[in-house]
Design an enzyme around this catalytic site. Structure first.
Site, PDB file in Angstrom:
ATOM      1  N   MET A  27       0.837  -1.202   0.000  1.00  0.00           N
ATOM      2  CA  MET A  27       0.000   0.000   0.000  1.00  0.00           C
ATOM      3  C   MET A  27       0.873   1.253   0.000  1.00  0.00           C
ATOM      4  O   MET A  27       0.414   2.341   0.339  1.00  0.00           O
ATOM      5  CB  MET A  27      -0.976   0.006   1.184  1.00  0.00           C
ATOM      6  CG  MET A  27      -2.027  -1.080   1.081  1.00  0.00           C
ATOM      7  SD  MET A  27      -3.573  -0.714   1.931  1.00  0.00           S
ATOM      8  CE  MET A  27      -3.033  -0.498   3.612  1.00  0.00           C
ATOM      9  N   GLY A  28       2.134   1.084  -0.379  1.00  0.00           N
ATOM     10  CA  GLY A  28       3.023   2.235  -0.495  1.00  0.00           C
ATOM     11  C   GLY A  28       3.598   2.677   0.830  1.00  0.00           C
ATOM     12  O   GLY A  28       3.574   1.952   1.824  1.00  0.00           O
ATOM     13  N   ALA A  29       4.132   3.923   0.854  1.00  0.00           N
ATOM     14  CA  ALA A  29       4.886   4.419   2.009  1.00  0.00           C
ATOM     15  C   ALA A  29       5.933   3.373   2.387  1.00  0.00           C
ATOM     16  O   ALA A  29       6.033   2.934   3.528  1.00  0.00           O
ATOM     17  CB  ALA A  29       3.964   4.748   3.183  1.00  0.00           C
ATOM     18  N   HIS A  34       9.205  -3.506   3.631  1.00  0.00           N
ATOM     19  CA  HIS A  34       8.835  -3.757   2.238  1.00  0.00           C
ATOM     20  C   HIS A  34      10.064  -4.093   1.401  1.00  0.00           C
ATOM     21  O   HIS A  34      10.031  -4.992   0.551  1.00  0.00           O
ATOM     22  CB  HIS A  34       8.168  -2.507   1.634  1.00  0.00           C
ATOM     23  CG  HIS A  34       6.881  -2.121   2.260  1.00  0.00           C
ATOM     24  ND1 HIS A  34       6.735  -0.958   2.995  1.00  0.00           N
ATOM     25  CD2 HIS A  34       5.663  -2.717   2.258  1.00  0.00           C
ATOM     26  CE1 HIS A  34       5.490  -0.862   3.417  1.00  0.00           C
ATOM     27  NE2 HIS A  34       4.818  -1.907   2.992  1.00  0.00           N
ATOM     28  N   GLN A  58     -10.602  -2.539   2.547  1.00  0.00           N
ATOM     29  CA  GLN A  58     -10.131  -3.146   3.788  1.00  0.00           C
ATOM     30  C   GLN A  58     -10.048  -2.146   4.939  1.00  0.00           C
ATOM     31  O   GLN A  58      -9.641  -2.503   6.042  1.00  0.00           O
ATOM     32  CB  GLN A  58      -8.784  -3.825   3.576  1.00  0.00           C
ATOM     33  CG  GLN A  58      -7.612  -2.903   3.313  1.00  0.00           C
ATOM     34  CD  GLN A  58      -6.380  -3.671   2.876  1.00  0.00           C
ATOM     35  OE1 GLN A  58      -6.345  -4.259   1.796  1.00  0.00           O
ATOM     36  NE2 GLN A  58      -5.364  -3.680   3.726  1.00  0.00           N
ATOM     37  N   GLY A 144       4.773 -10.346   4.568  1.00  0.00           N
ATOM     38  CA  GLY A 144       5.461 -10.342   5.852  1.00  0.00           C
ATOM     39  C   GLY A 144       4.693 -11.082   6.926  1.00  0.00           C
ATOM     40  O   GLY A 144       3.461 -11.101   6.941  1.00  0.00           O
ATOM     41  N   GLN A 150      -3.461 -12.172   8.407  1.00  0.00           N
ATOM     42  CA  GLN A 150      -3.609 -11.886   6.986  1.00  0.00           C
ATOM     43  C   GLN A 150      -2.878 -12.933   6.156  1.00  0.00           C
ATOM     44  O   GLN A 150      -3.420 -13.471   5.179  1.00  0.00           O
ATOM     45  CB  GLN A 150      -3.049 -10.499   6.672  1.00  0.00           C
ATOM     46  CG  GLN A 150      -2.890 -10.199   5.190  1.00  0.00           C
ATOM     47  CD  GLN A 150      -2.308  -8.836   4.933  1.00  0.00           C
ATOM     48  OE1 GLN A 150      -2.981  -7.834   5.073  1.00  0.00           O
ATOM     49  NE2 GLN A 150      -1.026  -8.778   4.569  1.00  0.00           N
ATOM     50  N   SER A 183       4.186   1.221   8.030  1.00  0.00           N
ATOM     51  CA  SER A 183       3.973   2.544   7.437  1.00  0.00           C
ATOM     52  C   SER A 183       3.317   3.491   8.425  1.00  0.00           C
ATOM     53  O   SER A 183       3.523   4.706   8.375  1.00  0.00           O
ATOM     54  CB  SER A 183       3.117   2.419   6.172  1.00  0.00           C
ATOM     55  OG  SER A 183       3.784   1.643   5.196  1.00  0.00           O
TER      56      SER A 183
END
Length: 274
Positions: A27-29, A34, A58, A144, A150, A183
């Site tokens: 989701m970036g950042a 990551h 989500q 991760g 998840q 993040s």
């Protein structure tokens, strides 16, 4: 590196990728957590696809969808330097129609712990991960262990829907003080970062107890909760097996110890695999 923003562009860019594809959905950042996934995927595959998409389905009402950290320019540079072949950055309109089929999290495993605290979260997560796995053409996809529940649900989805992709669990990455990278850590000020270390400290204490022969779940949880007093609010401390069934005693090789707590603005999670 090719940056694509539509499904058509992604499909066209994939045509030249001959061989295995490693895929890292984000989701970036982007942070070093990551980057560890990206590096492992780069090492183990002939090609590398990364996605950046802040998935609205989500997020629950009142959560930080609008304020979620977005650092597109920096993220693009990180991916470029890390040897990403295709960076997929779709819009919401590319990923969703108005009236869609839905994927539901399993009735038991999907509605305990994170699923109980964030009802519906896993439905949206599984929905977008299935889309991204299908679009990426991944041979292997990297997730991760910090988001343990998840990860378990994604692995179950791949199994239940006979999806031709290997899910690779990757170790939690921490900063020099032991705080699990996220993040959302950007929300923490200096004092809150120190107090947030209570999560990792509680897991370290649990490790020492298990190594000393203490396997009783309630005894371990009691010690952990005492360590977690620096947090603003503890949502749960749980000790479960790999299928997320509650345990009375730690089972070496089949146990995950999980904690979720609020420190300042962010809700933080961490865990330990035993």
């Amino acid at each position: 590196m090719v940056i694509v923003r539509t499904i058509e562009e992604l499909q066209e860019a994939k045509k030249v990728l001959l061989g295995s594809i490693g895929f890292v959905p984000t989701m970036g950042a982007l942070h070093h957590g990551h980057l560890s996934l990206i590096r492992q995927a780069r090492k183990e595959n002939e090609h590398l696809v990364v996605s950046i998409f802040v998935n609205p389905t989500q997020f629950l009402e009142g959560e930080d969808l609008d304020s979620y950290p977005r650092k597109d320019e920096a993220d693009i540079k990180i991916c470029e330097l890390a040897g990403v072949d295709i960076l997929f950055m779709p819009t919401i309109d590319q990923m969703y129609e108005r009236d869609e089929l839905c994927i539901g999290a399993p009735a038991i495993k999907g509605y305990v712990l994170e699923g109980e605290k964030r009802p519906g979260h896993f439905d949206g997560m599984l929905q977008v991960v299935m889309k991204l796995l299908n679009l990426s053409g991944a041979s292997r996809a990297y997730f991760g262990k910090k988001d343990a529940q998840q990860l378990a649900l994604i692995m179950q989805m791949v199994k239940n829907y006979f999806m031709d992709v290997e899910i690779i669990p990757c170790e939690i990455v921490r900063d020099d003080n032991g705080l699990a990278l996220s993040s959302r850590n950007i929300y923490l000020d200096a004092d809150e970062k120190q107090r947030a270390l209570a999560l990792s400290r509680s897991l370290k204490r649990a490790t020492k107890l298990v190594m000393a022969g203490e396997l009783n779940v309630e005894a371990i949880k009691k010690v952990m909760l005492n360590v977690l007093k620096d947090a603003d609010e503890v949502e749960y401390v749980a000790i479960v097996d790999r299928e997320f069934n509650a345990l009375k005693e730690v089972e070496i090789g089949n146990t995950i110890i999980l904690v979720a707590a609020w420190v300042g603005k962010p809700r933080l999670i961490d865990n330990l695999w035993i």
